[in-house]
Structure formats: structure tokens, C-alpha cells
Design an enzyme around this catalytic site. Structure first.
Site, PDB file in Angstrom:
ATOM      1  N   LYS A 181       0.859  -1.195   0.000  1.00  8.19           N
ATOM      2  CA  LYS A 181       0.000   0.000   0.000  1.00  8.19           C
ATOM      3  C   LYS A 181       0.892   1.240   0.000  1.00  8.19           C
ATOM      4  CE  LYS A 181      -1.843   2.902   2.703  1.00  8.19           C
ATOM      5  NZ  LYS A 181      -1.762   4.090   1.812  1.00  8.19           N
ATOM      6  N   GLU A 256      10.186   1.655  10.367  1.00 11.30           N
ATOM      7  CA  GLU A 256      11.124   2.711   9.947  1.00 11.30           C
ATOM      8  C   GLU A 256      10.385   4.023  10.120  1.00 11.30           C
ATOM      9  OE1 GLU A 256      14.168   2.675   9.101  1.00 11.30           O
ATOM     10  OE2 GLU A 256      14.629   0.659   8.420  1.00 11.30           O
ATOM     11  N   CYS A 290      13.682  11.190   5.977  1.00  7.40           N
ATOM     12  CA  CYS A 290      13.773  10.750   7.372  1.00  7.40           C
ATOM     13  C   CYS A 290      15.171  10.930   7.914  1.00  7.40           C
ATOM     14  CB  CYS A 290      13.368   9.289   7.454  1.00  7.40           C
ATOM     15  SG  CYS A 290      14.313   8.263   6.315  1.00  7.40           S
ATOM     16  N   GLU A 388      10.144  16.795  14.346  1.00  6.69           N
ATOM     17  CA  GLU A 388      10.522  16.518  12.956  1.00  6.69           C
ATOM     18  C   GLU A 388       9.805  17.509  12.046  1.00  6.69           C
ATOM     19  OE1 GLU A 388       9.019  12.938  11.030  1.00  6.69           O
ATOM     20  OE2 GLU A 388      10.958  12.647  10.071  1.00  6.69           O
TER      21      GLU A 388
END
Ligand code: NAD
Length: 485
Positions: A181, A256, A290, A388
């Protein structure tokens, strides 16, 4: 480069067939460089996800793929890598259009890395052997490595092709079947890859692609009893939820998640060289990666000099249309990502920080552009430093000792990547050992290879992609003990 191919409205890829969603629902795909809808793709519901998992289950339980030798699977995966290279121009244009990635970087990085992933795991596919064990038993004891079953691969918007390859390649090499997905914003390369995998000889049902939203298609996939492993890349917030649901179902998980890496520059670093790595570390993929290094920590004696060099260099970074081969920084992948960056920079201003360069949108063709930005004067507990941000923004903080640098670097909840700029070998190793991160770069940034394991600690997740470690994580060990009496 212009787009020289037709983008067909996307369908679900289930059991080797292209299908509409059962209820006919579709979602729009937007070009981030213009804000215009370029196509639509099917939006899977829970029933469609069920059909995809059943196809994958059947291909695992009865199909040839898990029963083939590693060498045979490797041959097919090698062909996938070749096909990616043969279609590189088209896939580059598609990925660039979908995500807003500069065309020159997209070809050299995303498409090349995806091909590398398949070729690397093609070569490792036959290394999945077991071992005999020395025991005092009157028995021959040995181990076998067997595939896990059906893998749910759930991927984020920022590196659609690479992050699908980093899951599908080892999962397939180990003999599993997959339901993928992709992120709702960037589904196009996953659909193109489904065709290439089929053309390379991956049997029907072994790879299925369901485009759809996280809360509906993602959730249905995650909860499906037919799934054995969830390989997830995405935000820490969603990852927490995914891990807890998968845990309830006792599924194997690989997480992750987000990052907020520190880049440490010591007074003995080669500053001119460090600048390239620092800029790459926060503008690559428009800062939407990331492993970005948005927190620059600089030894006080060289702080002002480095900020001065950076201010000049960052102002020169070409920002613009991703189709222009000179562009280094394209648009953000979506309007919500752009707004989030604006809010953080606004917050920094309110907190009295100094915006040294950038700090504003770039008005171009209706796209989601933000100028690369450098900010000084924030305290370490500012949300702009701790959270972040996921955009082309660098915060700079001074430090007075190696110990303080390490403490600042380790002071956020994340632990994906980190970097050290120094000319002293002993310091490089000493500091690398103390950093809470899954990967540490010395005198460079974001240097990756499928042979080198990648993953996080703390809120950046657990499990590793790449390397033989990832291949092993897509298999289970069975022990066989044969009586010799
Ligand atoms: P996201 O968490 O919003 O979405 C990731 C995927 O999860 C998407 O496919 C989404 O549809 C799906 N999803 C959302 N809700 C779900 C649910 N309830 N059940 C199942 N699936 C669901 O992340 P994003 O905004 O697409 O990507 C950015 C994030 O990904 C950043 O935090 C970034 O750091 C992280 N990321 C991590 C790595 C890594 O290797 N550690 C790599 C790339 C991106």
C-alpha cells in the site's frame, strides 16, 4: 525533460489483474509543482484489501514462488533491476511528477537505488541457507530458513520507489508474497512497478498493489489475519498505532519511523568540505527525508564563520521546477507539508530566532515551494529543534565541548541518523560510538547502499532495511532434528 508517456488512471493490482475498487471510488493525484490534478487512482476499500491479501495468501500457500530455489527467484529479481534501468527515463519522469523531485536527482538517486535494491537482493537470494549444529544427541540437527508468508508493505510519500524496493526486494528474495500500500499522495511508481515485476516473471498474486488511504486501506491491511509481517515506513505517530495493532495480531513488524538528526561540526573540520554535506543533509528531497540532518551543532570557535559560509551557499541553491535539470530543490510534495514548514518557521520567529537565509515561500506556477532556510538563536528545547519539521530548514546551535555536542545530539526522541565533521580520526570513532542513531556518517551525509543496514533506535523505530540483516528478517528459522538411531 518533458513527460513523454501517458499516465493511465491507476487501478488496483490484485492477483495479476488490474481492477477498479469494488465501490468505484477514486483519489486524485496532484503535481506538487503546479498544484494541478494529473490523474486519479482507484481508492481501495476493506473488501479490495481482503481480495489482495487472499491472492497473496493463495500465491504463498499454493503458488510456485516460495517453492522456487533462491537462485531461480534471484534470476527474476535481477530482471526487475534490468527493467527498471531500461525504463529509467519514464520512471524518473513519473516519480518526479508525483513527488516533485528534481528530475536530475530522481534519476540518479531514486531510480538507480531501486534497481540496485533488486539486483543486490537477487545476488543474496541464494544465500538463505541453514546450518548443521554440533550436539551431544544421537541425531543430525540442522536449521532451514523459510519465508514468513504474506508481507504487508506500507510506504510513505517521500521516497515511493526506493522504500517499496527496500521492502519488496528482500521480501521476494526470501520467498514471501506481498501486498503493497503506497502513500495516498504518491501512488504512481508503485503501479508502474507492478507491471515491471509481472513482466520480469514474478508470478500472479506474489505482488499486489492496493492504492488507498491509511485509515481505510492501510488499517484493513494491518488488521488482516492473512498478514504475517508488517513492514512499515512512515511517521512515528502512525507507526506507534501500526505497531500496537500488529502486536495484537502477533505479526512480525519492522518500523522505519521519523527522524531529526544532528550534524556535528567540530573546530577541526574542513569547513569548505563540510558545507556540501550540511546542505545536502537538509535540502535533499526538499528536506523531506527521514535521515535529514536539520539540526546543525557547531563548535563555538567556528560557529559564526560557518553560518556566514552557509548563508552565502544556501542562497545559491537552485530552487525551481523539478523538470529543469539545473534544479536542486523542487516543491514540497503537498500543500499540507508546505504549511507545516511555514508554521514552524513562524514559531521560530516568535521565539526570537534569527532567520539567516530563506524563511519564505517561493511563488512559482502555483506549486508548493519553500526557500531553503537557515535559523540561528533557538534554544534546544524549542519545538522547532525537537520535532521533525520535514522541510528544507536548518537550525544551528553552538556547543563548547565534545560532551555537550553529544548530549545535544542525543537530546531528541529520535535516533535514525547522525553525522560528524572532523579531521581527527579518534574523535570520529569516539563520537560515533556515543551517538544514539542507526547510522552515523563521518565527513559526509546520506551515503547509502543496499549492502549497508539502515534503521532507527528510540522513536525512529526498530528493525533494519538493507544488508543481509533485512533478508534474514523476512524469513524464519526451522530446526530439524533427525534421529540417527
Ligand atoms: P505517514 O505515517 O503519514 O504515512 C505512511 C503510510 O502509512 C502511508 O502509506 C499511509 O497511508 C499509511 N497509514 C496512515 N494511517 C494508517 C493506518 N491507520 N494504518 C495503516 N497505514 C496507515 O507518513 P508520511 O507523511 O507519508 O511520511 C513521512 C514520514 O515517514 C516522516 O515521519 C518520515 O521521517 C518517515 N520516513 C521514515 C523513513 C525511515 O526509513 N525511517 C523513511 C522515509 C520516511
Amino acid at each position: 525533460m518533458t513527460t513523454t508517456f501517458d499516465i493511465d488512471p491507476g487501478h488496483l493490482f490484485i492477483d495479476g489483474q488490474w481492477r477498479e475498487a469494488t465501490d468505484g471510488a477514486r483519489m486524485e493525484v496532484v503535481d506538487p509543482s503546479t498544484g494541478q490534478v494529473v490523474t486519479t487512482v482507484a481508492q481501495a476499500g476493506a473488501g479490495d484489501v481482503d481480495a489482495a491479501v487472499r491472492a497473496a495468501r493463495d500465491a504463498f500457500d499454493r503458488g510456485p514462488w516460495p517453492r522456487m530455489s533462491g537462485r531461480e527467484r534471484g534470476r527474476v529479481l535481477h530482471r526487475v533491476g534490468e527493467l527498471i534501468r531500461e525504463h529509467a527515463e519514464e520512471i524518473t519522469a513519473l516519480e518526479s511528477l508525483d513527488v516533485g523531485k528534481p528530475i536530475s536527482l530522481c534519476g540518479a538517486v531514486d531510480v538507480t537505488n531501486a534497481a540496485d535494491d533488486y539486483e543486490y537482493y537477487a545476488s543474496l537470494a541464494q544465500s538463505q541457507d541453514g546450518a548443521t549444529r554440533d550436539t551431544p544427541l544421537s541425531a543430525l540437527a540442522y536449521t532451514r530458513r523459510e519465508p514468513l508468508g504474506v508481507v504487508a508493505a506500507i510506504t510513505p510519500f517521500n521516497f515511493p520507489l526506493i522504500l517499496a524496493g527496500s521492502k519488496l526486494a528482500p521480501a521476494l528474495a526470501a520467498g514471501n508474497t506481498v501486498v503493497h500500500k503506497p502513500a495516498e499522495e504518491t501512488p504512481l511508481s508503485a503501479l508502474r512497478m507492478a507491471r515491471l515485476l509481472q513482466e520480469a516473471g514474478v508470478p500472479d498474486g506474489v505482488v499486489n498493489v492496493v492504492t488507498g488511504t491509511g485509515p481505510v486501506a492501510g488499517e484493513a491491511l494491518l488488521r488482516h489475519p492473512g498478514i504475517d509481517k508488517v513492514a512499515f515506513t512512515g511517521s512515528t505517530a502512525v507507526g506507534r498505532h501500526v505497531a500496537s495493532v500488529a502486536g495484537e495480531g502477533l505479526k512480525t513488524v519492522m518500523m522505519e519511523l521519523g527522524g531529526n538528526a544532528a550534524h556535528l561540526v567540530f573546530e577541526d573540520a574542513d569547513l569548505e568540505k563540510a558545507v556540501g554535506a550540511i546542505i545536502k543533509g537538509f535540502v535533499f528531497n526538499t528536506g523531506q527525508f527521514c535521515m535529514a540532518g536539520p539540526r546543525l551543532l557547531v563548535a563555538r570557535p567556528v560557529h559564526d564563520t560557518l553560518v556566514g559560509i552557509l548563508a552565502e551557499a544556501v542562497a545559491q541553491v537552485p530552487v525551481g521546477d523539478p523538470r529543469d535539470p539545473r534544479t536542486v530543490v523542487g516543491p514540497m510534495a503537498g500543500e499540507k507539508h508546505l504549511k507545516k514548514v511555514e508554521e514552524y518557521v513562524e514559531l521560530a520567529r516568535k521565539e526570537g530566532a534569527r532567520v539567516v537565509v530563506g524563511g519564505e515561500r517561493l511563488d512559482l506556477n502555483g506549486g508548493y515551494y519553500y526557500r531553503p532556510t537557515v535559523i540561528t538563536g533557538l534554544s534546544n528545547d524549542s519545538r522547532v529543534v525537537q520535532e521533525e519539521l520535514f522541510g528544507p530548514v536548518l537550525t544551528v546551535q553552538p556547543f563548547d565541548s565534545e560532551g555537550e555536542a553529544v548530549a545535544l545530539a542525543n537530546s531528541t526522541p529520535y535516533g535514525l541518523a547522525s553525522g560528524v565533521q572532523t579531521s581527527r580520526l579518534a574523535r570520529a570513532h569516539r563520537v560515533a560510538e556515543q551517538l544514539h542513531a542507526g547510522i552515523v556518517w563521518i565527513n559526509d551525509w546520506a551515503v547509502l547502499d543496499p549492502a549497508v543496514p539502515f534503521g532507527g533506535v528510540k522513536d525512529s523505530g526498530f528493525g533494519r532495511e538493507y544488508g543481509p540483516e533485512a533478508l534474514a528478517s523476512y524469513s524464519k528459522v526451522k530446526s530439524v532434528v533427525v534421529s540417527l538411531d
